[in-house]
Design an enzyme around this catalytic site. Structure first.
Site, PDB file in Angstrom:
ATOM      1  N   CYS A 118       0.815  -1.230   0.000  1.00 14.20           N
ATOM      2  CA  CYS A 118       0.000   0.000   0.000  1.00 14.20           C
ATOM      3  C   CYS A 118       0.842   1.272   0.000  1.00 14.20           C
ATOM      4  CB  CYS A 118      -0.941   0.009   1.196  1.00 14.20           C
ATOM      5  SG  CYS A 118      -2.109  -1.347   1.158  1.00 14.20           S
ATOM      6  N   HIS A 253      -3.285   7.499   2.326  1.00 20.60           N
ATOM      7  CA  HIS A 253      -3.675   6.168   1.851  1.00 20.60           C
ATOM      8  C   HIS A 253      -5.056   5.863   2.419  1.00 20.60           C
ATOM      9  CE1 HIS A 253      -3.903   2.018   0.937  1.00 20.60           C
ATOM     10  NE2 HIS A 253      -3.659   1.603   2.169  1.00 20.60           N
ATOM     11  N   ASN A 283     -10.062   0.082  -0.074  1.00 17.61           N
ATOM     12  CA  ASN A 283      -8.598   0.177  -0.081  1.00 17.61           C
ATOM     13  C   ASN A 283      -8.073  -0.375  -1.413  1.00 17.61           C
ATOM     14  OD1 ASN A 283      -5.865  -0.141   0.298  1.00 17.61           O
ATOM     15  ND2 ASN A 283      -6.025  -1.020   2.349  1.00 17.61           N
TER      16      ASN A 283
HETATM   17  O1  UT7 Z   1      -3.741  -0.853   3.585  1.00 22.90           O
HETATM   18  C1  UT7 Z   1      -2.989  -1.644   4.443  1.00 22.90           C
HETATM   19  C2  UT7 Z   1      -3.209  -1.275   5.801  1.00 22.90           C
HETATM   20  N1  UT7 Z   1      -4.389  -1.890   6.326  1.00 22.90           N
HETATM   21  C3  UT7 Z   1      -5.052  -1.260   7.270  1.00 22.90           C
HETATM   22  O2  UT7 Z   1      -4.719  -0.156   7.596  1.00 22.90           O
HETATM   23  C4  UT7 Z   1      -6.177  -1.987   7.953  1.00 22.90           C
HETATM   24  C5  UT7 Z   1      -6.063  -1.722   9.411  1.00 22.90           C
HETATM   25  N2  UT7 Z   1      -7.083  -2.374  10.202  1.00 22.90           N
HETATM   26  C6  UT7 Z   1      -8.398  -2.031  10.169  1.00 22.90           C
HETATM   27  O3  UT7 Z   1      -8.796  -1.222   9.361  1.00 22.90           O
HETATM   28  C7  UT7 Z   1      -9.319  -2.613  11.196  1.00 22.90           C
HETATM   29  O4  UT7 Z   1      -8.572  -3.299  12.156  1.00 22.90           O
HETATM   30  C8  UT7 Z   1     -10.373  -3.588  10.589  1.00 22.90           C
HETATM   31  C9  UT7 Z   1     -11.381  -2.807   9.786  1.00 22.90           C
HETATM   32  C10 UT7 Z   1      -9.692  -4.623   9.719  1.00 22.90           C
HETATM   33  C11 UT7 Z   1     -11.117  -4.305  11.700  1.00 22.90           C
HETATM   34  O5  UT7 Z   1     -11.709  -3.376  12.577  1.00 22.90           O
HETATM   35  P1  UT7 Z   1     -11.565  -3.562  14.161  1.00 22.90           P
HETATM   36  O6  UT7 Z   1     -12.360  -2.504  14.792  1.00 22.90           O
HETATM   37  O7  UT7 Z   1     -10.101  -3.627  14.460  1.00 22.90           O
HETATM   38  O8  UT7 Z   1     -12.286  -4.950  14.375  1.00 22.90           O
HETATM   39  P2  UT7 Z   1     -11.687  -6.278  15.005  1.00 22.90           P
HETATM   40  O9  UT7 Z   1     -10.707  -6.911  14.076  1.00 22.90           O
HETATM   41  O10 UT7 Z   1     -11.250  -5.975  16.385  1.00 22.90           O
HETATM   42  O11 UT7 Z   1     -12.973  -7.176  15.033  1.00 22.90           O
HETATM   43  C12 UT7 Z   1     -14.105  -6.838  15.841  1.00 22.90           C
HETATM   44  C13 UT7 Z   1     -15.190  -7.881  15.623  1.00 22.90           C
HETATM   45  C14 UT7 Z   1     -14.685  -9.315  15.699  1.00 22.90           C
HETATM   46  O12 UT7 Z   1     -15.665 -10.061  16.365  1.00 22.90           O
HETATM   47  P3  UT7 Z   1     -15.453 -10.483  17.909  1.00 22.90           P
HETATM   48  O13 UT7 Z   1     -14.159 -11.232  17.955  1.00 22.90           O
HETATM   49  O14 UT7 Z   1     -15.375  -9.164  18.660  1.00 22.90           O
HETATM   50  O15 UT7 Z   1     -16.667 -11.287  18.183  1.00 22.90           O
HETATM   51  C15 UT7 Z   1     -14.618  -9.751  14.272  1.00 22.90           C
HETATM   52  O16 UT7 Z   1     -14.807 -11.135  14.105  1.00 22.90           O
HETATM   53  O17 UT7 Z   1     -15.739  -7.728  14.312  1.00 22.90           O
HETATM   54  C16 UT7 Z   1     -15.772  -8.999  13.661  1.00 22.90           C
HETATM   55  N3  UT7 Z   1     -15.634  -8.781  12.228  1.00 22.90           N
HETATM   56  C17 UT7 Z   1     -16.678  -8.544  11.419  1.00 22.90           C
HETATM   57  N4  UT7 Z   1     -17.992  -8.468  11.664  1.00 22.90           N
HETATM   58  C18 UT7 Z   1     -18.796  -8.191  10.627  1.00 22.90           C
HETATM   59  C19 UT7 Z   1     -14.482  -8.752  11.493  1.00 22.90           C
HETATM   60  N5  UT7 Z   1     -14.794  -8.504  10.206  1.00 22.90           N
HETATM   61  C20 UT7 Z   1     -16.143  -8.369  10.139  1.00 22.90           C
HETATM   62  C21 UT7 Z   1     -17.034  -8.098   9.088  1.00 22.90           C
HETATM   63  N6  UT7 Z   1     -18.348  -8.015   9.384  1.00 22.90           N
HETATM   64  N7  UT7 Z   1     -16.628  -7.885   7.813  1.00 22.90           N
END
Ligand code: UT7
Length: 326
Positions: A118, A253, A283
């Site tokens: 990225c 980004h 993204n």
């Molecule tokens: O370009 C390269 C760089 N990449 C980035 O900058 C991405 C950086 N990371 C992020 O943007 C965020 O961490 C995410 C958007 C990927 C995830 O958001 P988060 O607030 O960190 O969520 P999380 O990973 O802590 O997950 C929270 C909950 C989990 O459920 P439990 O374990 O709390 O029950 C996940 O299983 O959300 C769940 N979850 C979803 N639920 C519905 C994860 N993906 C999804 C989804 N729909 N698509």
């Protein structure tokens, strides 16, 4: 060269290409257990473009490059170099850049691909700026072109909803300018391979037994992104003796609206000064910054003479920043 003027890389054209097919969050919810609410709240994404089979990195990169050259009024034969940042090349080799070269008729150029995930566009900008400052090239196309839909695991809701496909290109041209008055002021690149397992593709032609799909520990990448991006933007300001008050625009980004907002807030910028396209494109990795730049230059927000700060972070981890006066 006239007295007091220095050779710098000036951005004279920008172009883009987005695949025809748009997929909404509601459509993603038909494929994996997710919802428009979750995706919108956690990321700001509302939709993404997904490439059809003919819309490869070379096809999209060539379309973006043609538009950038047309905007600048530059003949393809005047292009000296094509630097194409991608993690999703058409082939392992030859480089996607040479396919773009052939497609646009830039027969006097040399071309190569650049792999920095990225951060690829910032890396490409940095290499191009170095070539121009050194007098090795006068006209360089820097392209970000990505088809992440080919490497997404559509059974992993934690990643497949986050990415989209697209391409954008800028033309950098050597110009003799008063110091600081125009062009790429500086670029700042970083990587830390110890963090490689945070965001990667689990296979390639060198590892054919693996699936070749994107894997990410989103929470960890998020945690690193806010800290490392804030330090990279401060580095760019310090290097130029500037402060946050000097910045007209932040073109970050586009990975996650919360990361974008947080860096903007730390810089003391208003929401209106931060260019956001993640809602429309998701993204698009190396294409995301030039796509955002394209949008804000085309709709008349970013004007000649303004100071634009770019920043990115991605797999590697790689990260970096750049300051450009348009
Ligand atoms: O370009 C390269 C760089 N990449 C980035 O900058 C991405 C950086 N990371 C992020 O943007 C965020 O961490 C995410 C958007 C990927 C995830 O958001 P988060 O607030 O960190 O969520 P999380 O990973 O802590 O997950 C929270 C909950 C989990 O459920 P439990 O374990 O709390 O029950 C996940 O299983 O959300 C769940 N979850 C979803 N639920 C519905 C994860 N993906 C999804 C989804 N729909 N698509």
């Amino acid at each position: 060269m006239s007295e007091g003027l220095i050779r710098r890389s000036v951005l004279t054209g920008v172009g883009h290409y987005l695949p025809e097919k748009i997929t909404s969050n509601a459509e993603m919810a038909l494929r994996v257990d997710t919802s428009d609410d979750w995706i919108t709240e956690r990321t700001g994404i509302k939709q993404r473009h997904f490439a059809g089979s003919h819309e490869t990195a070379a096809f999209m990169g060539a379309a973006a490059a043609r538009e950038a050259l047309a905007k600048a009024g530059v003949d393809p034969l005047a292009v000296n170099a094509i630097i194409l940042a991608t993690s999703t090349p058409d082939q392992a080799f030859p480089a996607t850049a040479v396919h773009v070269q052939a497609a646009i008729g830039a027969h006097n150029a040399f071309g190569f691909d650049l792999a920095a995930a990225c951060s690829g566009f910032i890396y490409g900008l940095s290499v191009a700026d170095g070539l121009i400052r050194a007098g090795q090239a006068d006209n360089i196309l820097v392209i970000g072109s990505e088809v992440y839909s080919r490497i997404l695991n559509f059974e992993d809701r934690g990643t497949c909803v986050l990415f989209g496909d697209g391409a954008a290109a800028v033309l950098l041209q050597a110009r003799d300018v008063a110091p600081g008055s125009k062009g790429v002021l500086s670029t700042h690149l970083h990587s830390d391979g110890r963090l490689a397992d945070m965001l990667y593709v689990d296979g390639a032609v060198g590892q054919p037994e693996k699936s070749g799909k994107l894997v990410m520990n989103g929470r960890e990448v998020f945690r690193h992104a806010v800290t490392l991006l804030s330090s990279a933007v401060n580095e760019a300001l310090t290097a130029n003796g500037l402060t946050n008050k000097d910045i007209d625009w932040l073109v970050p980004h586009q990975a996650n609206r919360r990361i974008i907002d947080s860096v903007g807030k730390k810089l003391g910028l208003t929401e209106a000064q931060v260019v956001v396209t993640v809602d429309q494109h998701a993204n698009t990795s190396a294409a995301s910054i030039p796509l955002a730049l394209y949008q804000a230059m085309s709709d008349g927000r970013i004007l000649p003479g303004q100071l634009v700060l770019l920043e990115a972070l991605g797999g590697g981890l790689t990260w970096g920043s750049a300051l450009i006066r348009l």
